[in-house]
Design an enzyme around this catalytic site. Structure first.
Site, PDB file in Angstrom:
ATOM      1  N   ASP A   1      35.854  53.864  32.841  1.00  0.00           N
ATOM      2  CA  ASP A   1      36.987  52.987  33.132  1.00  0.00           C
ATOM      3  C   ASP A   1      38.074  53.069  32.077  1.00  0.00           C
ATOM      4  OD1 ASP A   1      35.428  52.169  35.238  1.00  0.00           O
ATOM      5  OD2 ASP A   1      35.520  50.029  34.763  1.00  0.00           O
TER       6      ASP A   1
ATOM      7  N   HIS B   1      42.065  51.533  39.209  1.00  0.00           N
ATOM      8  CA  HIS B   1      41.649  50.444  38.323  1.00  0.00           C
ATOM      9  C   HIS B   1      42.844  49.571  37.941  1.00  0.00           C
ATOM     10  CE1 HIS B   1      38.542  48.527  36.049  1.00  0.00           C
ATOM     11  NE2 HIS B   1      38.980  48.871  34.845  1.00  0.00           N
TER      12      HIS B   1
ATOM     13  N   HIS C   1      45.610  46.675  34.138  1.00  0.00           N
ATOM     14  CA  HIS C   1      44.301  46.093  33.834  1.00  0.00           C
ATOM     15  C   HIS C   1      44.370  44.566  33.668  1.00  0.00           C
ATOM     16  CE1 HIS C   1      40.278  45.665  31.982  1.00  0.00           C
ATOM     17  NE2 HIS C   1      40.033  46.885  32.468  1.00  0.00           N
TER      18      HIS C   1
ATOM     19  N   HIS D   1      33.334  53.701  29.273  1.00  0.00           N
ATOM     20  CA  HIS D   1      34.784  53.630  29.087  1.00  0.00           C
ATOM     21  C   HIS D   1      35.271  54.851  28.323  1.00  0.00           C
ATOM     22  CE1 HIS D   1      33.704  49.463  29.984  1.00  0.00           C
ATOM     23  NE2 HIS D   1      34.957  49.294  30.374  1.00  0.00           N
TER      24      HIS D   1
END
Length: 286
Positions: free
Chosen positions: A104, A155, A159, A251
């Site tokens: 991510d 995503h 964020h 990540h």
């Protein structure tokens, strides 16, 4: 005598039917139908079928324009509304020791290339849920992901915590990111992951409208915590928690991800040695 009278009456009836048919053909010879030219007045529709008109029971020409067609013939059914889930997908279905690695918050030119290098070394594909704001400045990394067979998901752009945003702002975050993914990766994303794993009805509905399935995770590597855990701790978390069908959360941006890079180099060969097959999402999993 009676037989001759019956024959005479039958001939008369047949002659009458033929005359009516000829009159009908003559009456329609000069009529114009929707889409034809040469008439200044409104189109006239005949009372009965003529050559080239739909057969009895078929849709009129105007009715065909109300729904999509597949070539000529019977129109296909109008597609139904997109499937809207009430919860994200948490694990893969199927047999065998199959798992999925996801990353991510990227891409980040400091860490993402090293992760791609490790995946390439072991011929493994992964899924990257990218933030549009970072992807916009690193399109070359999305192009590399496409070339090497990885999946890129949405995503959001910045964020944010989506549960605190209006529906309009959620749509903007998602649409803008899908646009940049399409330009850099080559196609629009089929998968969406909400930042912080914070889902609500709007995210499911809007994602479905954009053709994306909501994908969460089963196993958290906890590489996002502050201060960042050391590579050994991340490796122990992933290898110790691995199980068939699990989706692993990692990540490749959003902070110092050097330990995430080192951890992947350690736990990926261990998972492969244990017989796990690392793959990417497909619609059939859902």
């Amino acid at each position: 005598m009676q037989k001759e009278q019956l024959l005479t009456r039958r001939r008369a009836l047949l002659a009458g039917v033929a005359a009516l048919g000829a009159a009908g053909a003559a009456g329609t010879a000069g009529l114009l139908f929707p889409g034809s030219s040469g008439s200044s007045g409104p189109p006239v529709r005949p009372a009965g079928p003529v050559a080239g008109s739909p057969a009895r029971g078929a849709l009129a020409p105007s009715a065909y324009r109300l729904r999509p067609l597949t070539g000529e013939g019977t129109p296909r059914a109008v597609p139904g509304p997109p499937r809207v889930r009430r919860a994200p997908i948490l694990r893969m279905s199927g047999r065998g020791r199959t798992m999925m690695l996801t990353f991510d918050d990227g891409p980040d030119p400091r860490y993402t290339p090293h992760i791609l290098d490790t995946l390439a070394r072991y011929d493994v594909r992964a899924t990257f849920f990218v933030c549009g704001g970072r992807a916009d400045g690193n399109r070359d990394l999305l192009a590399r992901m496409a070339d090497e067979g990885h999946v890129v998901g949405n995503h959001t752009w910045t964020h944010p915590l989506l549960t605190k945003l209006s529906r309009r702002r959620i749509r903007a975050e998602m649409e803008r990111t899908s646009d940049i993914i399409e330009r850099a990766y080559g196609e629009r994303p089929l998968w969406f992951r909400a930042p912080y794993g914070a889902w609500n009805r709007a995210t499911f509905q809007l994602g479905a409208e954009m053709g994306m399935e909501p994908l969460a995770w089963t196993l958290d590597s906890f590489d996002w915590t502050e201060p960042p855990p050391v590579a050994d701790a991340i490796t122990d978390q992933v290898v110790g928690g691995a199980a068939p069908g699990f989706l692993v959360l990692n990540h490749d941006a959003g902070g110092d991800r050097s330990q995430s890079v080192r951890a992947l180099r350690a736990y990926l060969p261990e998972l492969l040695d244990e017989g796990y097959h690392l793959t990417v999402p497909r619609r059939s999993y859902t």
